[in-house]
Design a protein around this motif. Sequence first.
Motif, PDB file in Angstrom:
ATOM      1  N   ARG A  52       0.873  -1.220   0.002  1.00 61.03           N
ATOM      2  CA  ARG A  52      -0.005   0.045   0.071  1.00 61.03           C
ATOM      3  C   ARG A  52       0.897   1.204   0.018  1.00 61.03           C
ATOM      4  O   ARG A  52       2.070   1.139   0.616  1.00 61.03           O
ATOM      5  CB  ARG A  52      -0.942  -0.131   1.201  1.00 61.03           C
ATOM      6  CG  ARG A  52      -1.995  -0.829   1.069  1.00 61.03           C
ATOM      7  CD  ARG A  52      -2.831  -1.045   2.391  1.00 61.03           C
ATOM      8  NE  ARG A  52      -3.771  -1.722   2.043  1.00 61.03           N
ATOM      9  CZ  ARG A  52      -5.162  -1.671   2.748  1.00 61.03           C
ATOM     10  NH1 ARG A  52      -5.204  -0.777   3.972  1.00 61.03           N
ATOM     11  NH2 ARG A  52      -6.221  -2.252   2.785  1.00 61.03           N
ATOM     12  N   VAL A  53       0.371   2.340  -0.699  1.00 61.96           N
ATOM     13  CA  VAL A  53       1.132   3.499  -0.751  1.00 61.96           C
ATOM     14  C   VAL A  53       1.060   4.161   0.763  1.00 61.96           C
ATOM     15  O   VAL A  53       0.003   4.536   1.091  1.00 61.96           O
ATOM     16  CB  VAL A  53       0.465   4.523  -1.674  1.00 61.96           C
ATOM     17  CG1 VAL A  53       1.393   5.691  -1.733  1.00 61.96           C
ATOM     18  CG2 VAL A  53       0.179   3.913  -2.981  1.00 61.96           C
ATOM     19  N   GLY A 107       1.021   6.778   3.867  1.00 60.96           N
ATOM     20  CA  GLY A 107       0.827   8.311   3.670  1.00 60.96           C
ATOM     21  C   GLY A 107      -0.604   8.644   2.793  1.00 60.96           C
ATOM     22  O   GLY A 107      -1.031   9.768   2.522  1.00 60.96           O
ATOM     23  N   ILE A 108      -1.191   7.463   2.199  1.00 55.88           N
ATOM     24  CA  ILE A 108      -2.392   7.514   1.336  1.00 55.88           C
ATOM     25  C   ILE A 108      -3.660   6.865   2.047  1.00 55.88           C
ATOM     26  O   ILE A 108      -3.116   5.644   2.392  1.00 55.88           O
ATOM     27  CB  ILE A 108      -2.125   7.171  -0.253  1.00 55.88           C
ATOM     28  CG1 ILE A 108      -0.954   8.065  -0.890  1.00 55.88           C
ATOM     29  CG2 ILE A 108      -3.552   6.905  -0.793  1.00 55.88           C
ATOM     30  CD1 ILE A 108      -1.607   9.332  -1.145  1.00 55.88           C
ATOM     31  N   ASN A 137      -3.078  11.288   3.596  1.00 58.71           N
ATOM     32  CA  ASN A 137      -3.475  11.625   5.065  1.00 58.71           C
ATOM     33  C   ASN A 137      -2.227  12.277   5.555  1.00 58.71           C
ATOM     34  O   ASN A 137      -1.205  12.893   5.167  1.00 58.71           O
ATOM     35  CB  ASN A 137      -3.607  10.394   5.620  1.00 58.71           C
ATOM     36  CG  ASN A 137      -2.470   9.139   5.457  1.00 58.71           C
ATOM     37  OD1 ASN A 137      -1.276   9.587   5.629  1.00 58.71           O
ATOM     38  ND2 ASN A 137      -2.808   8.084   5.176  1.00 58.71           N
TER      39      ASN A 137
HETATM   40  C1  LIG Z   1      -5.243   4.298   6.309  1.00 60.17           C
HETATM   41  C2  LIG Z   1      -5.788   3.057   5.861  1.00 60.17           C
HETATM   42  C3  LIG Z   1      -5.429   2.014   7.034  1.00 60.17           C
HETATM   43  C4  LIG Z   1      -7.469   3.238   5.966  1.00 60.17           C
HETATM   44  O1  LIG Z   1      -7.911   2.122   5.343  1.00 60.17           O
HETATM   45  P1  LIG Z   1      -9.330   1.755   5.159  1.00 60.17           P
HETATM   46  O2  LIG Z   1     -10.160   2.870   4.687  1.00 60.17           O
HETATM   47  O3  LIG Z   1      -9.765   0.801   6.080  1.00 60.17           O
HETATM   48  O4  LIG Z   1      -9.356   1.001   3.715  1.00 60.17           O
HETATM   49  P2  LIG Z   1      -9.291  -0.328   3.292  1.00 60.17           P
HETATM   50  O5  LIG Z   1      -8.448  -1.138   4.181  1.00 60.17           O
HETATM   51  O6  LIG Z   1     -10.959  -0.936   3.730  1.00 60.17           O
HETATM   52  O7  LIG Z   1      -9.151  -0.333   1.693  1.00 60.17           O
HETATM   53  C5  LIG Z   1      -9.963   0.017   1.116  1.00 60.17           C
HETATM   54  C6  LIG Z   1      -9.431  -0.305  -0.486  1.00 60.17           C
HETATM   55  O8  LIG Z   1      -8.525   0.810  -0.792  1.00 60.17           O
HETATM   56  C7  LIG Z   1      -7.258   0.100  -1.088  1.00 60.17           C
HETATM   57  N1  LIG Z   1      -6.158   1.169  -0.292  1.00 60.17           N
HETATM   58  C8  LIG Z   1      -6.441   1.507   0.860  1.00 60.17           C
HETATM   59  N2  LIG Z   1      -5.214   2.218   1.313  1.00 60.17           N
HETATM   60  C9  LIG Z   1      -4.511   2.256   0.291  1.00 60.17           C
HETATM   61  C10 LIG Z   1      -3.170   2.647   0.090  1.00 60.17           C
HETATM   62  N3  LIG Z   1      -2.611   3.367   1.021  1.00 60.17           N
HETATM   63  N4  LIG Z   1      -2.769   2.472  -1.218  1.00 60.17           N
HETATM   64  C11 LIG Z   1      -3.094   1.435  -2.214  1.00 60.17           C
HETATM   65  N5  LIG Z   1      -4.409   1.108  -2.111  1.00 60.17           N
HETATM   66  C12 LIG Z   1      -5.255   1.361  -0.827  1.00 60.17           C
HETATM   67  C13 LIG Z   1      -7.420  -1.120  -0.324  1.00 60.17           C
HETATM   68  O9  LIG Z   1      -6.334  -2.245  -1.159  1.00 60.17           O
HETATM   69  C14 LIG Z   1      -8.773  -1.351  -0.890  1.00 60.17           C
HETATM   70  O10 LIG Z   1      -8.922  -1.904  -1.988  1.00 60.17           O
HETATM   71  P3  LIG Z   1      -9.407  -3.355  -2.388  1.00 60.17           P
HETATM   72  O11 LIG Z   1     -10.994  -3.112  -1.830  1.00 60.17           O
HETATM   73  O12 LIG Z   1      -9.581  -3.406  -3.815  1.00 60.17           O
HETATM   74  O13 LIG Z   1      -8.705  -4.228  -1.697  1.00 60.17           O
HETATM   75  C15 LIG Z   1      -5.288   2.445   4.595  1.00 60.17           C
HETATM   76  O14 LIG Z   1      -5.731   3.637   3.682  1.00 60.17           O
HETATM   77  C16 LIG Z   1      -3.847   2.343   4.519  1.00 60.17           C
HETATM   78  O15 LIG Z   1      -3.265   1.232   5.167  1.00 60.17           O
HETATM   79  N6  LIG Z   1      -2.880   3.482   4.224  1.00 60.17           N
HETATM   80  C17 LIG Z   1      -1.485   3.337   4.036  1.00 60.17           C
HETATM   81  C18 LIG Z   1      -0.795   3.501   5.591  1.00 60.17           C
HETATM   82  C19 LIG Z   1      -1.108   5.020   6.180  1.00 60.17           C
HETATM   83  O16 LIG Z   1      -0.769   5.912   5.528  1.00 60.17           O
HETATM   84  N7  LIG Z   1      -1.617   4.891   7.465  1.00 60.17           N
HETATM   85  C20 LIG Z   1      -1.876   6.335   7.876  1.00 60.17           C
HETATM   86  C21 LIG Z   1      -2.408   5.968   9.393  1.00 60.17           C
HETATM   87  S1  LIG Z   1      -1.240   5.961  10.589  1.00 60.17           S
END
Ligand SMILES: CC(C)(COP(=O)(O)OP(=O)(O)OC[C@H]1O[C@@H](n2cnc3c(N)ncnc32)[C@H](O)[C@@H]1OP(=O)(O)O)[C@@H](O)C(=O)NCCC(=O)NCCS
Lengths: 271, 271, 271, 271
Positions: free
Chosen positions: D145-146, D148-149, D200
Amino acid sequence: LAAAVAAGKVRVPTHIVSTICDDRGEEPTYYGVTMSELIEGDYGIGDVISLLWFKRKLPKYATKFIEMCVMMCADHGPCVSGAHNAIVTSRAGKDLVSCLVSGLLTIGPRFGGAIDDAARYFKVACDAGQTPSEFVEGLKRKGIRVAGIGHRIKSKDNRDKRVELLQKYARKFFPSTRYLDYAVDVETYTLQKAPNLVLNVDGCIGALFLDLLASSGCFSDKEAAEIVEIGYLNALFVVARSIGLVGHALDQKRLQQPLYRHPWEDVLYTS
Amino acid sequence: LAAAVAAGKVRVPTHIVSTICDDRGEEPTYYGVTMSELIEGDYGIGDVISLLWFKRKLPKYATKFIEMCVMMCADHGPCVSGAHNAIVTSRAGKDLVSCLVSGLLTIGPRFGGAIDDAARYFKVACDAGQTPSEFVEGLKRKGIRVAGIGHRIKSKDNRDKRVELLQKYARKFFPSTRYLDYAVDVETYTLQKAPNLVLNVDGCIGALFLDLLASSGCFSDKEAAEIVEIGYLNALFVVARSIGLVGHALDQKRLQQPLYRHPWEDVLYTS
Amino acid sequence: LAAAVAAGKVRVPTHIVSTICDDRGEEPTYYGVTMSELIEGDYGIGDVISLLWFKRKLPKYATKFIEMCVMMCADHGPCVSGAHNAIVTSRAGKDLVSCLVSGLLTIGPRFGGAIDDAARYFKVACDAGQTPSEFVEGLKRKGIRVAGIGHRIKSKDNRDKRVELLQKYARKFFPSTRYLDYAVDVETYTLQKAPNLVLNVDGCIGALFLDLLASSGCFSDKEAAEIVEIGYLNALFVVARSIGLVGHALDQKRLQQPLYRHPWEDVLYTS
Amino acid sequence: LAAAVAAGKVRVPTHIVSTICDDRGEEPTYYGVTMSELIEGDYGIGDVISLLWFKRKLPKYATKFIEMCVMMCADHGPCVSGAHNAIVTSRAGKDLVSCLVSGLLTIGPRFGGAIDDAARYFKVACDAGQTPSEFVEGLKRKGIRVAGIGHRIKSKDNRDKRVELLQKYARKFFPSTRYLDYAVDVETYTLQKAPNLVLNVDGCIGALFLDLLASSGCFSDKEAAEIVEIGYLNALFVVARSIGLVGHALDQKRLQQPLYRHPWEDVLYTS
Ligand SMILES: CC(C)(COP(=O)(O)OP(=O)(O)OC[C@H]1O[C@@H](n2cnc3c(N)ncnc32)[C@H](O)[C@@H]1OP(=O)(O)O)[C@@H](O)C(=O)NCCC(=O)NCCS
Ligand SMILES: CC(C)(COP(=O)(O)OP(=O)(O)OC[C@H]1O[C@@H](n2cnc3c(N)ncnc32)[C@H](O)[C@@H]1OP(=O)(O)O)[C@@H](O)C(=O)NCCC(=O)NCCS
Ligand SMILES: CC(C)(COP(=O)(O)OP(=O)(O)OC[C@H]1O[C@@H](n2cnc3c(N)ncnc32)[C@H](O)[C@@H]1OP(=O)(O)O)[C@@H](O)C(=O)NCCC(=O)NCCS
Ligand SMILES: CC(C)(COP(=O)(O)OP(=O)(O)OC[C@H]1O[C@@H](n2cnc3c(N)ncnc32)[C@H](O)[C@@H]1OP(=O)(O)O)[C@@H](O)C(=O)NCCC(=O)NCCS
């Protein structure tokens, strides 16, 4: 059920009660203050601490005082318990949080944790109108050291710069320095006993926080007493020193220091 | 609602899933085994570890092996990172849990944490039928040290007693020692390179646990692979060393040692 | 200098004193006992604890008692503070040591830490010849609960299996159960007040350890008093529960549970 | 010997190397800056962090940026892992440091620790001149996963206030926002995939720190690379959140909350 809860129709009995930060709306708020207000208004880290710990906005001179305490307690070299343990853990190749935590766990009665006790003792004695002699001799009879008094190296003729700076600031900006004055009177008395029985930085912060609680007009007597009793003030040291402990942990990683092993010849194996 | 939940009519969506210990009945059970059975039957601490971690009853030779590992890893003197930090924290006057924890946090890649990696490497190489030379030279090309090989002091002619004891036990009681044999072949190869590149205690435990997982008939291949991948084996060291860290913390309290301060003259202040 | 130190000619003033484990010779020793002796002789984990904490070899019935305590305190389900925090940390994706430590830090006055206090109170009262009524009413006047007495669920007619098992064992093997008998007399008295004021497992372990210290012939009165005063006995719970906390942390990893977030609707946001 | 060491005649081989804070003189110094200078000059907590971590004085706009990050990451409510564990430990009656530490240990890949990885990925991609599409699809192919996104709640039409505030500040005061611009381009690309794939707050801080390292003129390329590689940036979150964790621990003590026990009916006991 989840739908009913969401609709506010039923409410599962809550297991957690919390008061300081609300993360449910558009923007998180710290005791009601939004992020935008925090950043665009004239707020600083001292204000964030006031809002999250004391649940109120404090005047500028008070939040600046909090920031001065954080700045002056941020580090005190690599030899003290906290920094040492953070260094050892960093050299064991552990992650930053583990290093920080291993150091924080040494903070307590003998290292970094005399502010609350100093405040507790000075408050009781000063409020009861005890003379410094009554106060000091009373503790002595009970075999208790005066918290906030005494220093390894500093003395009558070699004052601690940090204490001087804090006093100077408070005398200029605080509405009252009654507790500080009392602490200084105690110091005058103890200095007659030994030249190193100076008011130390913990004692100075403890006394000045009492002044802030009593004279800022922001705390009721009951609130002030509760803060001293629960022990909020050592937390200033804890948060401040986190900055230094992180610094030491990163320093060792940058220097690529190997695993620390205490030298055998420095250990007395006995029974 | 609480009543409805109690009556089993509605069920709030569960937020926690757990499998190892059930505390809801008359007696708590460890993976189904009651306290009475544990104490009155022929169970020991090795069985408790099997039930709570591996969720199965293991044969006697296996639980005895687990207990031997715990006994031999319980302590290794006051100079190693973990004991040192526990000692420093104890001398800062902190409670037992803080001392233990400050020491535990140093366990990792450079101190106490090579068992899982040793198991991982030996498993892949042995399962793939690599010769020791292919295995060692392959890692070398990637710049990776062979986990479980090498010792500061021990060597070809001065073997580690603990490794000898474990090998002897396993050869007598284990159904197979295929992975240990492989590890010994690797040692034979590395000893040609340098006399201190012996199989160390981490490597020996790692290899023997592979044998236990593969030949005890208690684990499917998938389960064995999962245990090695998740990394259960360093936990043996962690629990074992807790005993020693507690010992060091209590020792300092009994000896009434003062606050530790690392000597200035042992520090090189540089930039 | 290093050479001179090595030659034993000069000796840098030692900064650490340590007594429990010597790692300098051929084999590490636990209070003088070598690894070979530990493994080849009839030693177990209870013996390792005796050697490293109490610095002596205890009779078989005593080390078996220690092992029973460890086995019965190893876990008590996922809902208690310690297991819960370990679970939350594991679900945040952290390493095993961080999970364990996050759970251990909840052990204290309200969770897992009543053994030392139970021993302290029972010792003073029993040695002073207080009747159960004098003892209980005396504490009540001071507003102190009797440590080791009381249970959420267990009661007169629904005894705690663990307490029964420990008592049965001690009455069979201990030279004296004077302190246990006293604790049971206290229980008889408190049960007249309320049916749930039973002797709990902490109280039972505390009383029985007093019997072991007093009647095993292995400890002088002074040594026994020191052990109770410093507080060695909660350490039994701490080491035991480490096994369970590790179990919960690994369990969550195996189940691949996502980040835990406490549900908003379970929190009362107030001021 | 001690005398000789004091006289500077001999020097025991040093075992610790340290660079950030010197506590040996009249006043402690942070990378050369004395306490008096810190307090009387125009320094703040952002400067203390710069001196102790980055070992240099940074321009005002940079230290103000550091302070903004600390302010905005200080807390995010009682439901997140860190606050929850601090609350549970506080309710178990433990001391402030134990509560703080139990919460800090949850900070990592899934909670609070994406800043360093965001910086690492954006730096490599931007420096290599990858288009957003190449960058995102390249990571996707590797199943990463990217960092920060993405956000649970925020989206295209409901931006995160904190990200807006940081961007606005940087565009006004930073010499260059090349990396931020790149991160925003990435966001534009990912928003075409899903409306919640916004930049984010971790990603925004990571990108902006890259800009600061590259364009402030205070860091060589080698130094900037080292900071990103070692991972200094998550430390901003760790120190910031310490403030909130302390707040939650004190909050529970003030509210005199009892021991937390997770409700049985919220647990699925399975195997
Ligand atoms: C922040 C985060 C956990 C939110 O997750 P969420 O809203 O629960 O999203 P989900 O896990 O339900 O993902 C939904 C879809 O978006 C995709 N997606 C989510 N974040 C993504 C990312 N950073 N890069 C690429 N794809 C991403 C998932 O793979 C998923 O796709 P799919 O349904 O085809 O499998 C997630 O975006 C993430 O892991 N980001 C990267 C780590 C990060 O920056 N964290 C910051 C918080 S400290
Ligand atoms: C800070 C401190 C540890 C320095 O100790 P030190 O310089 O090593 O002093 P010593 O322990 O050698 O004591 C020297 C003498 O001064 C006395 N003394 C030291 N601090 C004293 C105090 N706070 N109150 C009363 N007497 C004190 C000692 O009792 C001793 O007297 P004695 O020789 O008759 O027994 C000590 O002053 C102290 O404990 N202060 C109170 C706690 C405190 O404020 N700590 C702040 C640091 S976080
Ligand atoms: C245990 C250990 C730290 C001892 O190290 P040491 O005696 O200080 O050895 P050094 O680091 O001085 O290495 C000496 C030489 O042996 C090599 N060497 C040491 N351990 C090696 C290993 N496991 N695999 C391959 N080569 C190794 C080194 O690369 C070095 O070679 P060089 O001089 O050509 O560079 C080391 O052997 C090691 O890292 N082993 C792997 C991890 C492990 O099993 N740890 C167990 C302890 S928990
Ligand atoms: C274990 C314990 C927490 C169980 O508590 P509980 O079942 O929730 O009991 P409550 O707190 O509801 O108390 C019910 C009544 O019994 C009394 N009581 C409970 N335990 C008591 C004790 N140990 N001594 C004296 N009175 C006690 C309470 O004061 C209360 O009386 P009240 O209604 O007149 O005020 C409690 O018995 C206790 O604190 N025991 C001492 C500490 C201890 O041994 N802990 C072991 C667990 S590690």
